[in-house]
Design a protein around this motif. Structure first.
Motif, mmCIF file in Angstrom:
data_model
loop_
_atom_site.group_PDB
_atom_site.id
_atom_site.type_symbol
_atom_site.label_atom_id
_atom_site.label_comp_id
_atom_site.label_asym_id
_atom_site.label_seq_id
_atom_site.Cartn_x
_atom_site.Cartn_y
_atom_site.Cartn_z
ATOM 1 N N THR A 317 -66.689 -38.998 -82.686
ATOM 2 C CA THR A 317 -66.956 -39.945 -81.602
ATOM 3 C C THR A 317 -66.386 -39.416 -80.283
ATOM 4 O O THR A 317 -65.349 -38.762 -80.267
ATOM 5 C CB THR A 317 -66.326 -41.303 -81.943
ATOM 6 N N ARG A 318 -67.087 -39.708 -79.186
ATOM 7 C CA ARG A 318 -66.558 -39.386 -77.859
ATOM 8 C C ARG A 318 -65.711 -40.559 -77.373
ATOM 9 O O ARG A 318 -66.182 -41.691 -77.316
ATOM 10 C CB ARG A 318 -67.688 -39.111 -76.867
ATOM 11 N N TRP A 319 -64.482 -40.258 -77.020
ATOM 12 C CA TRP A 319 -63.541 -41.291 -76.621
ATOM 13 C C TRP A 319 -63.351 -41.292 -75.109
ATOM 14 O O TRP A 319 -63.570 -40.281 -74.438
ATOM 15 C CB TRP A 319 -62.200 -41.079 -77.330
ATOM 16 N N SER A 320 -62.929 -42.414 -74.590
ATOM 17 C CA SER A 320 -62.673 -42.518 -73.158
ATOM 18 C C SER A 320 -61.503 -41.619 -72.758
ATOM 19 O O SER A 320 -60.750 -41.139 -73.607
ATOM 20 C CB SER A 320 -62.348 -43.966 -72.782
ATOM 21 N N MET A 321 -61.359 -41.413 -71.465
ATOM 22 C CA MET A 321 -60.201 -40.663 -71.001
ATOM 23 C C MET A 321 -58.934 -41.496 -71.193
ATOM 24 O O MET A 321 -58.993 -42.687 -71.529
ATOM 25 C CB MET A 321 -60.369 -40.263 -69.532
ATOM 26 N N SER A 322 -57.810 -40.896 -70.923
ATOM 27 C CA SER A 322 -56.555 -41.631 -70.925
ATOM 28 C C SER A 322 -56.114 -41.825 -69.476
ATOM 29 O O SER A 322 -56.852 -41.521 -68.537
ATOM 30 C CB SER A 322 -55.490 -40.900 -71.738
ATOM 31 N N ARG A 356 -65.221 -33.539 -64.939
ATOM 32 C CA ARG A 356 -65.499 -32.603 -66.027
ATOM 33 C C ARG A 356 -64.204 -32.087 -66.666
ATOM 34 O O ARG A 356 -64.118 -31.970 -67.889
ATOM 35 C CB ARG A 356 -66.335 -31.442 -65.511
ATOM 36 N N ASP A 357 -63.210 -31.812 -65.852
ATOM 37 C CA ASP A 357 -61.917 -31.377 -66.407
ATOM 38 C C ASP A 357 -61.329 -32.449 -67.314
ATOM 39 O O ASP A 357 -60.755 -32.153 -68.368
ATOM 40 C CB ASP A 357 -60.936 -31.076 -65.272
ATOM 41 N N ILE A 358 -61.461 -33.710 -66.914
ATOM 42 C CA ILE A 358 -60.856 -34.816 -67.658
ATOM 43 C C ILE A 358 -61.596 -35.079 -68.957
ATOM 44 O O ILE A 358 -60.990 -35.170 -70.036
ATOM 45 C CB ILE A 358 -60.825 -36.086 -66.783
ATOM 46 N N PHE A 359 -62.920 -35.205 -68.888
ATOM 47 C CA PHE A 359 -63.708 -35.656 -70.037
ATOM 48 C C PHE A 359 -64.198 -34.522 -70.933
ATOM 49 O O PHE A 359 -64.258 -34.690 -72.151
ATOM 50 C CB PHE A 359 -64.925 -36.456 -69.558
ATOM 51 N N ILE A 360 -64.583 -33.397 -70.347
ATOM 52 C CA ILE A 360 -65.233 -32.334 -71.115
ATOM 53 C C ILE A 360 -64.248 -31.220 -71.478
ATOM 54 O O ILE A 360 -64.105 -30.865 -72.647
ATOM 55 C CB ILE A 360 -66.427 -31.745 -70.334
ATOM 56 N N SER A 394 -53.822 -42.407 -62.407
ATOM 57 C CA SER A 394 -54.586 -41.156 -62.381
ATOM 58 C C SER A 394 -55.298 -40.979 -63.713
ATOM 59 O O SER A 394 -54.642 -40.938 -64.764
ATOM 60 C CB SER A 394 -53.648 -39.962 -62.148
ATOM 61 N N PRO A 395 -56.635 -40.884 -63.733
ATOM 62 C CA PRO A 395 -57.328 -40.577 -64.994
ATOM 63 C C PRO A 395 -56.954 -39.172 -65.464
ATOM 64 O O PRO A 395 -56.946 -38.220 -64.674
ATOM 65 C CB PRO A 395 -58.816 -40.651 -64.606
ATOM 66 N N VAL A 396 -56.639 -39.054 -66.747
ATOM 67 C CA VAL A 396 -56.247 -37.765 -67.328
ATOM 68 C C VAL A 396 -56.905 -37.634 -68.705
ATOM 69 O O VAL A 396 -57.389 -38.614 -69.269
ATOM 70 C CB VAL A 396 -54.703 -37.645 -67.455
ATOM 71 N N PRO A 397 -56.925 -36.429 -69.278
ATOM 72 C CA PRO A 397 -57.559 -36.250 -70.591
ATOM 73 C C PRO A 397 -56.813 -37.014 -71.690
ATOM 74 O O PRO A 397 -55.594 -37.204 -71.628
ATOM 75 C CB PRO A 397 -57.464 -34.733 -70.831
ATOM 76 N N HIS A 398 -57.565 -37.458 -72.696
ATOM 77 C CA HIS A 398 -56.913 -38.052 -73.871
ATOM 78 C C HIS A 398 -56.286 -36.947 -74.726
ATOM 79 O O HIS A 398 -56.415 -35.750 -74.435
ATOM 80 C CB HIS A 398 -57.879 -38.925 -74.655
ATOM 81 N N LEU A 399 -55.593 -37.354 -75.773
ATOM 82 C CA LEU A 399 -54.809 -36.417 -76.577
ATOM 83 C C LEU A 399 -55.609 -35.736 -77.675
ATOM 84 O O LEU A 399 -55.049 -34.934 -78.431
ATOM 85 C CB LEU A 399 -53.619 -37.162 -77.205
#
Length: 517
Positions: A317-322, A356-360, A394-399
Motif C-alpha cells: 500500500t502507498r502511505w501518506s507522508m509523515s 517528489r522527495d517526500i513521497f517518491i 513540515s511534510p517529511v517522508p514516512h518511515l
C-alpha cells in the motif's frame, strides 16, 4: 478520565440491558462513532491508550501555552451540526466556532503573496493581481470544484462504498469528471501561473496526499472553503473532542483512557469484544475501530487469517507522508510580526521536486515548505499574556522508505533548520523570544498514535486507494466489526473522519434490532 456509573441506579440498570458497543480509539472519528451508536440505543465504551480525548486532535500544555497537536482548520461545520442533531443536541451551544477572514496567506520565496478568503470577487482580484490572464481560469476551476464536491463529498463521501457494484455504477461519473487526472494536473489546465497552480493544488497535503498523483476529485476542497468558510474552535479541536465526550457521557457512555487495546476478539466469525494490553477482556455486540486501518488489520487482528487486508497487501500500500512539527511559545511578541496571521504557508524554492522527495524518493530534502499556525491571533487563551503560541509543520517522508531518516539524531538539527527558515522569512528575531518547545517527528506519530510507518494521515488517497479500494467501513474480516477514521472511507481530514461515523450509523443496526435477535 473514566466515567463510573452507580449500578444501583435504575438508569444504570437500564443501560446494562442495552447492546454493548466498544469503540477502539478516542480520536474524532471514534468519538463521532460513539455518539452515533449512543443515539441508536447502544451502551458504548470508548477505549484509548492516551490520557485525553481527541487522538491527533488532542493538545499539550507547556509553561502556560496550549499546543493543538493536530488539525487546526474546521471546514464543513454542518457535519458537526448534523452529528449533534442526531444526538438531540445543538453543536453551537457546546462549541464556540469562529469564522476566519482571511483563511490563510501563502508566501513564495520571491516575496509574492496570495491571501485566500471566502468572497469570490476578492479571490478573483487576488488571482488577477498575480496573473491577470488567469481570472477566467479561476471561474472555471470553481465550477469544476463544485461539481466534484456534489459527487465526491455529498454523494460518495456520505455513504458506504463496500460493495463492488456501487463502484461500478459510478465509474462513468468518475470518467466524466476526469478522476484519473491529478489535482495539480487539473489546476495546470486552469491556471498558467505556477504560483496559482500551487495555491489551488496543495490542499491534498492536508490529508496526506501527493498533489501530483492524488485524484483531481480532491479539488472539491476549494468549494468547501468558498461555500462553508474556514473556522477555528476556541479551545482548539481538543475543545470539540471534549464536547463530544460530554455528549457521550450524557448518553450513558463510558470512556476508558490510558487503556490500550491489544486485540479484537473474533469468535465464530464475529467480533465479540476486545482484549486489553493488561489481558482484561471487554465483551461487545459491536466493535468499531478508530485505530489506523493498518494497525487494526495487522495488529489487532494479527491472530486471524485475513482475506483482503493481509500483511502483504498492507506492505504494498502507498502511505501518506509523515510530519515534523515544532510546537513553540514566545514571550513579549503579541505586538510583533503584525502581518503574520492565524494560518500561513511558506513555500520553499521547489514544489514538485520537494513533493517528489517526500513521497517518491523518501529522502529528507535540504529545502522545506512550512505550514505555520498562530492560534493566539484568534484565541488569546492559548498563550500567557503578551505571548504567542505557534506550530510549524513540515511534510517529511514516512518511515517505510528504504534508508529512513534517523530522527533520533536528525531531529534537533532539523528543528534548527525550521527555526532558521522562520527567522529569515516570517518571524525575525524569533530566537530571542522562545519559551516552551516541543517536537513531534515521524517516530512520535508511530509511537504515540500507533500509525504505520509514522504516517500523518494513514493510507494515501490515490484513486486506487479511495472509495471501494480503501479499507471499508464495514469489515469483511469479521461480522460486527466496523472501521472509522482517516484510514477508511471517505478519508482523512475533519469532514472525512466525521463522515465516516455518519456512514457507520447507516450500516450498524439499531440497538432494538440487536436485542430482538
Amino acid at each position: 478520565m473514566m466515567t463510573r456509573v452507580d449500578p444501583t441506579l435504575k438508569a444504570a440498570q437500564d443501560a446494562q440491558a442495552r447492546p454493548h458497543a466498544v469503540v477502539v480509539g478516542a480520536g474524532l472519528g471514534g468519538l463521532a462513532a460513539a455518539m452515533r451508536l449512543g443515539a441508536k440505543g447502544y451502551r458504548v465504551t470508548v477505549i484509548d491508550r492516551l490520557d485525553s480525548l481527541g487522538g491527533r486532535g488532542s493538545c499539550l500544555h507547556r509553561d502556560g501555552h496550549r499546543f493543538d497537536l493536530g488539525p487546526t482548520i474546521v471546514t464543513v461545520p454542518q457535519v458537526f451540526r448534523e452529528l449533534w442533531a442526531a444526538c438531540g443536541r445543538e453543536f453551537d451551544k457546546d462549541v464556540d466556532l469562529r469564522p476566519l477572514t482571511p483563511f490563510y496567506e501563502i508566501r513564495w520565496p520571491d516575496g509574492s503573496r496570495f491571501t485566500a478568503q471566502q468572497d469570490t470577487d476578492a479571490m478573483r482580484a487576488e488571482v488577477s493581481r498575480l496573473s491577470p490572464d488567469d481570472a477566467a481560469g479561476y471561474d472555471r476551476f470553481l465550477r469544476d470544484s463544485e461539481a466534484r464536491y456534489e459527487f465526491g463529498f455529498e454523494d460518495l463521501g456520505r455513504r458506504s462504498m463496500h460493495r463492488l457494484g456501487d463502484l461500478l455504477k459510478v465509474l462513468p461519473r468518475f470518467a466524466m469528471l476526469r478522476a484519473d487526472r491529478s489535482v495539480h494536473a487539473h489546476a495546470a489546465k486552469r491556471f498558467r501561473d505556477p504560483r496559482l497552480r500551487m495555491a489551488f493544488s496543495f490542499h491534498p497535503l492536508f490529508i496526506g496526499g501527493d498533489p501530483f498523483h492524488v485524484t483531481s476529485m480532491y479539488i472539491l476542497v476549494s468549494h468547501l472553503e468558498k461555500a462553508f468558510g474556514v473556522h477555528y474552535a476556541i479551545g482548539g479541536v481538543a475543545a470539540i473532542a471534549d464536547a463530544m465526550g460530554r455528549v457521550i457521557e450524557s448518553q450513558g457512555g463510558l470512556m476508558r483512557l490510558g487503556c490500550e487495546v491489544d486485540e479484537i476478539l473474533v469468535r465464530d466469525g464475529r467480533a465479540q469484544g476486545v482484549r486489553l494490553a493488561t489481558k482484561e477482556t471487554v465483551e461487545a455486540d459491536v466493535v468499531v475501530s478508530n485505530a489506523d486501518s493498518g494497525h487494526t488489520y495487522d495488529h489487532l487482528l494479527r491472530n486471524r487469517p485475513r482475506r483482503r487486508w493481509t500483511t502483504r497487501k498492507l506492505k504494498r500500500t502507498r502511505w501518506s507522508m509523515s510530519l515534523f512539527v515544532w510546537y513553540f511559545g514566545t514571550r513579549g511578541t503579541a505586538n510583533m510580526w503584525g502581518d503574520v496571521g492565524h494560518h500561513t504557508i511558506l513555500n520553499g524554492p521547489r514544489y514538485k521536486g520537494l513533493v517528489r522527495d517526500i513521497f517518491i524518493k523518501g529522502r529528507l530534502a535540504e529545502d522545506m515548505s512550512l505550514y505555520v499556525h498562530r492560534p493566539s491571533r484568534t484565541d488569546p487563551g492559548v498563550a500567557p499574556e503578551g505571548g504567542d503560541t505557534f506550530y510549524a509543520l513540515s511534510p517529511v517522508p514516512h518511515l517505510g522508505h528504504d534508508d529512513p531518516v534517523d530522527w533520533a539524531s536528525e531531529g534537533d538539527t532539523y528543528r534548527k533548520r525550521v527555526q532558521a527558515v522562520l527567522e529569515d522569512q516570517l518571524l525575525p528575531g524569533l530566537g530571542a523570544h522562545l519559551t516552551a518547545s516541543e517536537v513531534f517527528t515521524p517516530d512520535t506519530f508511530r509511537d504515540r498514535y500507533l500509525s504505520p510507518y509514522g504516517t500523518g494521515f494513514s493510507i494515501e488517497p490515490r484513486i486506487l486507494q479511495s472509495a471501494w479500494f480503501r479499507p471499508h467501513n464495514v469489515s469483511e474480516e469479521a461480522k460486527g466489526l466496523y472501521l472509522v477514521g482517516a484510514g477508511t472511507h471517505p478519508g482523512a481530514g475533519l469532514p472525512g473522519v466525521i463522515s465516516s461515523a455518519e456512514v457507520l450509523g447507516k450500516l450498524v443496526p439499531d440497538a432494538a434490532a440487536v436485542n430482538a435477535r
